[in-house]
Design an enzyme around this catalytic site. Structure first.
Site, short mmCIF file in Angstrom:
data_model
loop_
_atom_site.label_atom_id
_atom_site.label_comp_id
_atom_site.label_asym_id
_atom_site.label_seq_id
_atom_site.Cartn_x
_atom_site.Cartn_y
_atom_site.Cartn_z
CG ASP A 184 -2.32 -1.31 0.94
OD1 ASP A 184 -1.90 -2.09 0.63
OD2 ASP A 184 -2.90 -1.13 1.74
CE LYS B 296 -5.17 2.65 2.98
NZ LYS B 296 -4.44 1.41 2.56
CE LYS C 259 -7.03 -0.99 2.31
NZ LYS C 259 -6.26 -1.84 2.77
#
Length: 272
Positions: free
Chosen positions: A121, A185, A218
């Site tokens: 991430d 995300k 996400k």
């Protein structure tokens, strides 16, 4: 944030559906959410002992979480604890500030992947992006993607709370997609504004328009309850279709959400 009328209506419909769930068996949906959860511990107070407890908690009696997300120094430990489970190990790079130097980011990514991280991430250098230096986030994401190779997914954190317009979120989404993001995300959870339905709608639309349905989404930052989670699921289903909704394409980044889901399932089982 100014959205198109169509997206505004979709958000309203998703919110309404989440508030009116009387005809749904919420425990079944809650179990599905657990399977989509990136169970997250990114605290300055994390220790070897707390991470062991945390990783074991990801294997619930109602199924495992999709992943655990820990700081890089805990990747080896998490991978050893979870190696015989379906739960992936994720870590964060360039976190949370989104620095703009590609070389150390490449090195950190390589080390994390070598130690067993299956998902990275990475924070988009959003300050550079906002200043108009689009080449900087491109070089950073490219460096990370090169080190991920085929061994790890690259999940790009846009930090949408810092991107204040729909146009900025859309442009950042396409930049990340063009550089090979496997997931978009929303947030680090480390600034005041985390995930929002408005940002989610823009990002999901970008994924749809980009034309690669293998790319996932996400929402992360401030999602703490089942109703919060279900609203995002409803929105994603309306934009992407029910067949797209799986842990391969949709995750939640959260730390406190799991406890809420487990309590809901247990309460419904007692009342049954």
């Amino acid at each position: 944030m100014q959205l198109s009328a169509d997206l505004s209506l979709l958000i309203q419909a998703a919110s309404h559906q989440a508030q009116n769930m009387t005809d749904m068996k919420t425990s079944e949906i809650a179990q599905k959410v657990i399977s989509m959860l990136d169970y997250t511990s990114l605290n300055e107070t994390d220790t070897i002992e707390s991470i062991e407890t945390f990783c074991l908690a990801s294997q619930t009696e109602f199924g495992p979480t999709a992943a655990v997300c820990v700081y890089p120094q805990f990747v080896l430990q998490a991978r050893a604890l979870l190696d015989d489970t379906p739960t992936s190990v994720a870590t964060v790079i360039n976190f949370p500030d989104g620095k703009d130097n590609a070389a150390p980011i490449a090195l950190a990514t390589r080390q994390a992947v070598t130690e067993g991280a299956q998902e990275i991430d990475i924070v988009l250098p959003y300050s550079a992006f906002l200043e108009g230096h689009k080449d900087i986030p491109r070089s950073v994401l490219r460096a990370c993607k090169d080190q991920c190779g085929t061994d790890a997914k690259m999940k790009v954190i846009l930090e949408t709370g810092a991107l204040q317009t729909a146009t900025q979120i859309r442009e950042a989404s396409f930049l990340a997609l063009e550089e090979g993001a496997n997931f978009l995300k929303t947030s680090t959870g480390k600034i005041q504004t985390g995930a929002t339905l408005e940002a989610a709608a823009i990002m999901l639309t970008a994924i749809k328009e980009f034309g690669n349905r293998r790319v996932g989404f996400k929402p992360s930052g401030g999602i703490r309850t089942f109703q919060d989670a279900f609203t995002y699921i409803s929105l994603a289903e309306r934009l992407m279709g029910s067949d797209w909704l799986s842990p391969a394409h949709f995750r939640f980044g959260a730390s406190g959400l799991l406890d809420n889901l487990l309590a809901l399932i247990q309460e419904e089982s007692v009342d049954a």
